[in-house]
Design a protein around this motif. Structure first.
Motif, PDB file in Angstrom:
ATOM      1  N   ILE A 120      -5.238  -7.434   3.549  1.00  0.00           N
ATOM      2  CA  ILE A 120      -4.379  -7.307   2.379  1.00  0.00           C
ATOM      3  C   ILE A 120      -4.313  -8.665   1.687  1.00  0.00           C
ATOM      4  CG2 ILE A 120      -2.039  -6.865   1.550  1.00  0.00           C
ATOM      5  CD1 ILE A 120      -1.620  -4.976   3.790  1.00  0.00           C
ATOM      6  N   ALA A 121      -4.700  -8.714   0.426  1.00  0.00           N
ATOM      7  CA  ALA A 121      -4.644  -9.963  -0.320  1.00  0.00           C
ATOM      8  C   ALA A 121      -3.199 -10.287  -0.687  1.00  0.00           C
ATOM      9  CB  ALA A 121      -5.505  -9.869  -1.576  1.00  0.00           C
ATOM     10  N   SER A 122      -2.942 -11.547  -1.045  1.00  0.00           N
ATOM     11  CA  SER A 122      -1.573 -11.974  -1.302  1.00  0.00           C
ATOM     12  C   SER A 122      -0.960 -11.266  -2.492  1.00  0.00           C
ATOM     13  CB  SER A 122      -1.526 -13.487  -1.525  1.00  0.00           C
ATOM     14  OG  SER A 122      -2.331 -13.846  -2.638  1.00  0.00           O
ATOM     15  N   ALA A 123      -1.777 -10.771  -3.413  1.00  0.00           N
ATOM     16  CA  ALA A 123      -1.247 -10.123  -4.616  1.00  0.00           C
ATOM     17  C   ALA A 123      -1.154  -8.606  -4.469  1.00  0.00           C
ATOM     18  CB  ALA A 123      -2.108 -10.468  -5.817  1.00  0.00           C
ATOM     19  N   ASP A 124      -1.641  -8.066  -3.375  1.00  0.00           N
ATOM     20  CA  ASP A 124      -1.651  -6.613  -3.209  1.00  0.00           C
ATOM     21  C   ASP A 124      -0.232  -6.065  -3.095  1.00  0.00           C
ATOM     22  OD1 ASP A 124      -4.338  -6.250  -3.366  1.00  0.00           O
ATOM     23  OD2 ASP A 124      -4.695  -6.350  -1.210  1.00  0.00           O
ATOM     24  N   ASP A 125      -0.025  -4.920  -3.722  1.00  0.00           N
ATOM     25  CA  ASP A 125       1.297  -4.323  -3.746  1.00  0.00           C
ATOM     26  C   ASP A 125       1.121  -2.842  -4.029  1.00  0.00           C
ATOM     27  OD1 ASP A 125       3.977  -3.870  -3.838  1.00  0.00           O
ATOM     28  OD2 ASP A 125       4.339  -4.936  -5.714  1.00  0.00           O
ATOM     29  N   GLY A 126       1.689  -1.987  -3.197  1.00  0.00           N
ATOM     30  CA  GLY A 126       1.488  -0.566  -3.431  1.00  0.00           C
ATOM     31  C   GLY A 126       2.475   0.301  -2.700  1.00  0.00           C
ATOM     32  N   PRO A 127       2.566   1.569  -3.094  1.00  0.00           N
ATOM     33  CA  PRO A 127       3.557   2.464  -2.511  1.00  0.00           C
ATOM     34  C   PRO A 127       3.184   2.937  -1.115  1.00  0.00           C
ATOM     35  CG  PRO A 127       2.231   3.633  -4.113  1.00  0.00           C
ATOM     36  CD  PRO A 127       1.816   2.202  -4.187  1.00  0.00           C
ATOM     37  N   PHE A 128       4.167   2.995  -0.267  1.00  0.00           N
ATOM     38  CA  PHE A 128       4.036   3.544   1.082  1.00  0.00           C
ATOM     39  C   PHE A 128       5.239   4.436   1.290  1.00  0.00           C
ATOM     40  CE2 PHE A 128       5.211   2.995   5.671  1.00  0.00           C
ATOM     41  CZ  PHE A 128       4.200   3.779   6.183  1.00  0.00           C
ATOM     42  N   ARG A 129       5.000   5.713   1.623  1.00  0.00           N
ATOM     43  CA  ARG A 129       6.097   6.674   1.720  1.00  0.00           C
ATOM     44  C   ARG A 129       5.931   7.544   2.960  1.00  0.00           C
ATOM     45  NH1 ARG A 129       5.408   8.627  -4.595  1.00  0.00           N
ATOM     46  NH2 ARG A 129       5.771   6.565  -5.510  1.00  0.00           N
ATOM     47  N   ILE A 130       7.043   7.824   3.619  1.00  0.00           N
ATOM     48  CA  ILE A 130       7.042   8.754   4.739  1.00  0.00           C
ATOM     49  C   ILE A 130       8.270   9.643   4.611  1.00  0.00           C
ATOM     50  CG2 ILE A 130       5.784   7.209   6.276  1.00  0.00           C
ATOM     51  CD1 ILE A 130       8.386   6.498   7.628  1.00  0.00           C
ATOM     52  N   GLY A 131       8.179  10.880   5.112  1.00  0.00           N
ATOM     53  CA  GLY A 131       9.337  11.742   4.970  1.00  0.00           C
ATOM     54  C   GLY A 131       9.283  12.996   5.818  1.00  0.00           C
TER      55      GLY A 131
ATOM     56  N   THR B 101      12.329  20.778   0.327  1.00  0.00           N
ATOM     57  CA  THR B 101      13.461  19.853   0.281  1.00  0.00           C
ATOM     58  C   THR B 101      13.363  18.907   1.467  1.00  0.00           C
ATOM     59  OG1 THR B 101      14.840  21.425   1.525  1.00  0.00           O
ATOM     60  CG2 THR B 101      14.976  21.502  -0.876  1.00  0.00           C
ATOM     61  N   GLY B 102      14.005  17.764   1.362  1.00  0.00           N
ATOM     62  CA  GLY B 102      13.961  16.828   2.481  1.00  0.00           C
ATOM     63  C   GLY B 102      14.289  15.416   2.059  1.00  0.00           C
ATOM     64  N   TYR B 103      13.822  14.449   2.851  1.00  0.00           N
ATOM     65  CA  TYR B 103      14.128  13.045   2.624  1.00  0.00           C
ATOM     66  C   TYR B 103      12.869  12.207   2.762  1.00  0.00           C
ATOM     67  CZ  TYR B 103      18.989  14.481   3.351  1.00  0.00           C
ATOM     68  OH  TYR B 103      20.206  15.096   3.258  1.00  0.00           O
ATOM     69  N   GLY B 104      12.790  11.139   1.963  1.00  0.00           N
ATOM     70  CA  GLY B 104      11.661  10.237   2.043  1.00  0.00           C
ATOM     71  C   GLY B 104      12.088   8.791   1.977  1.00  0.00           C
ATOM     72  N   ALA B 105      11.341   7.939   2.681  1.00  0.00           N
ATOM     73  CA  ALA B 105      11.523   6.492   2.596  1.00  0.00           C
ATOM     74  C   ALA B 105      10.425   5.949   1.691  1.00  0.00           C
ATOM     75  CB  ALA B 105      11.444   5.858   3.975  1.00  0.00           C
ATOM     76  N   PHE B 106      10.812   5.243   0.638  1.00  0.00           N
ATOM     77  CA  PHE B 106       9.882   4.673  -0.328  1.00  0.00           C
ATOM     78  C   PHE B 106       9.885   3.159  -0.141  1.00  0.00           C
ATOM     79  CE2 PHE B 106      10.651   8.781  -1.849  1.00  0.00           C
ATOM     80  CZ  PHE B 106       9.797   9.111  -2.895  1.00  0.00           C
TER      81      PHE B 106
ATOM     82  N   ASP C 187      23.574  10.129   3.006  1.00  0.00           N
ATOM     83  CA  ASP C 187      23.653  11.205   2.026  1.00  0.00           C
ATOM     84  C   ASP C 187      24.940  11.969   2.317  1.00  0.00           C
ATOM     85  OD1 ASP C 187      23.240  13.157   0.165  1.00  0.00           O
ATOM     86  OD2 ASP C 187      21.688  14.212   1.292  1.00  0.00           O
ATOM     87  N   GLY C 188      25.857  11.972   1.368  1.00  0.00           N
ATOM     88  CA  GLY C 188      27.156  12.589   1.613  1.00  0.00           C
ATOM     89  C   GLY C 188      27.416  13.831   0.807  1.00  0.00           C
ATOM     90  N   SER C 189      26.389  14.420   0.246  1.00  0.00           N
ATOM     91  CA  SER C 189      26.617  15.589  -0.593  1.00  0.00           C
ATOM     92  C   SER C 189      25.356  16.425  -0.673  1.00  0.00           C
ATOM     93  CB  SER C 189      27.059  15.144  -1.989  1.00  0.00           C
ATOM     94  OG  SER C 189      26.859  16.105  -2.946  1.00  0.00           O
ATOM     95  N   GLY C 190      25.481  17.720  -0.374  1.00  0.00           N
ATOM     96  CA  GLY C 190      24.340  18.623  -0.488  1.00  0.00           C
ATOM     97  C   GLY C 190      23.186  18.245   0.401  1.00  0.00           C
ATOM     98  N   ILE C 191      23.461  17.982   1.676  1.00  0.00           N
ATOM     99  CA  ILE C 191      22.426  17.491   2.582  1.00  0.00           C
ATOM    100  C   ILE C 191      21.377  18.556   2.884  1.00  0.00           C
ATOM    101  CG2 ILE C 191      24.031  15.889   3.672  1.00  0.00           C
ATOM    102  CD1 ILE C 191      24.025  17.784   6.130  1.00  0.00           C
ATOM    103  N   VAL C 192      20.207  18.085   3.299  1.00  0.00           N
ATOM    104  CA  VAL C 192      19.165  18.930   3.864  1.00  0.00           C
ATOM    105  C   VAL C 192      19.243  18.768   5.367  1.00  0.00           C
ATOM    106  CG1 VAL C 192      16.694  19.391   3.963  1.00  0.00           C
ATOM    107  CG2 VAL C 192      17.724  18.573   1.824  1.00  0.00           C
ATOM    108  N   SER C 193      19.266  19.876   6.118  1.00  0.00           N
ATOM    109  CA  SER C 193      19.439  19.761   7.571  1.00  0.00           C
ATOM    110  C   SER C 193      18.355  20.467   8.377  1.00  0.00           C
ATOM    111  CB  SER C 193      20.811  20.309   7.984  1.00  0.00           C
ATOM    112  OG  SER C 193      20.964  21.655   7.583  1.00  0.00           O
TER     113      SER C 193
END
Length: 291
Positions: free
Chosen positions: A97-108, A133-138, A236-242
């Protein structure tokens, strides 16, 4: 003296271990992605395993395409109060990874009404994603030491309709609810060549249901020396996905290279206090009857 009383007292003062259930475990040592099954969007994108050093990894071929997305399905799981659904896996790059590299990484984690159990050969869309429906970390992947403060570094809930699970890299319209991390740090701080230095990261992501309508989210990436690279948590305190049946990983191309995942473990764990309640229940019932 009631004969059950010593047992009740002993259990109530004992910290019982969490009894977890492993929903999926895969180190890809079998050389395939069929047991358990993993699927790709973009057809040929990462449709094979790769060998990184002496390890077998599941390749996400993002360098030559707009993005790479993989997912797997597991037995449908509904979180009760006190239960945690979590995933941990190793994540490494197949090039530096070069010093200027920057990009999205997502899991959910997601709940998909009709789970998608096939590769998507053209594009990344599928009608089944519309109701997911669900949750993701960006989080951003970058090799410089600057702290990332962009909107990419967030925890989000997926509620909107889109036939692509993650939608666009810059505009994830299906994730309509952004949960403000209550504690976050987003920086890599290393320009090391990941392939040459044989470095890899440990990623964890968990969902803990803490109430009838509250869900705690936690994301963290650590290096091989157990240093925290990035971390986020929110509620998440409203309308959760379970309920959940699908796990997915997404990467973008601005980092200019491919990535791989390995040693994936998905599990659900009740908190110790809930185990204690179930363990004590029959003794408490018998104790009340004898009184």
């Amino acid at each position: 003296m009631n004969p059950f009383l010593p047992i009740i007292l002993a259990l109530s003062t004992t910290i019982l271990p969490s009894a977890g259930t492993v929903l999926l475990s895969d180190d890809f040592s079998d050389g395939n992605r069929t047991a358990p099954a993993w699927y790709y969007a973009q057809g040929q994108a990462g449709s094979t395993l790769t060998t990184n050093g002496t390890r077998q990894n599941l390749l996400l071929d993002a360098a030559s395409r707009n993005n790479a997305q993989v997912w797997t399905t597991f037995a449908g799981t509904t979180l009760n109060i006190g239960h945690t659904l979590s995933v941990s896996f190793n994540f490494d790059a197949t090039g530096g990874i070069a010093s200027a590299d920057d990009g999205p990484f997502r899991i959910g984690f997601f709940n998909v009404g009709s789970p998608v159990n096939a590769d998507i050969n053209n594009g990344i869309g599928n009608p089944s994603w519309n109701g997911a429906t669900g949750y993701g970390a960006f989080a951003d992947i970058h090799a410089d030491a600057a702290v990332d403060t962009s909107p990419e570094s967030t925890l989000r809930q997926r509620t909107g309709a889109s036939d692509t699970l993650w939608a666009g890299a810059a505009s994830p319209v299906s994730f309509t609810t952004t949960l403000t991390p209550s504690d976050s740090s987003h920086s890599v701080g290393s320009t090391a060549n990941l392939a040459a230095d044989d470095l890899r990261y440990l990623v964890t992501f968990s969902l803990t249901r803490t109430g009838s309508d509250t869900m705690d989210l936690f994301y963290q990436m650590r290096d091989t020396s157990n240093n925290i690279i990035s971390t986020m948590n929110a509620t998440d305190g409203s309308g959760i996905v379970s309920s959940f049946n699908t796990f997915s990983v997404f990467t973008g191309t601005s980092v200019g290279q491919d990535f791989a995942i390995d040693n994936v473990v998905i599990s659900v764990v009740p908190e110790p206090s809930s185990i204690l309640v179930f363990a004590l229940a029959p003794f408490l019932t018998a104790y009340r009857r004898r009184r």
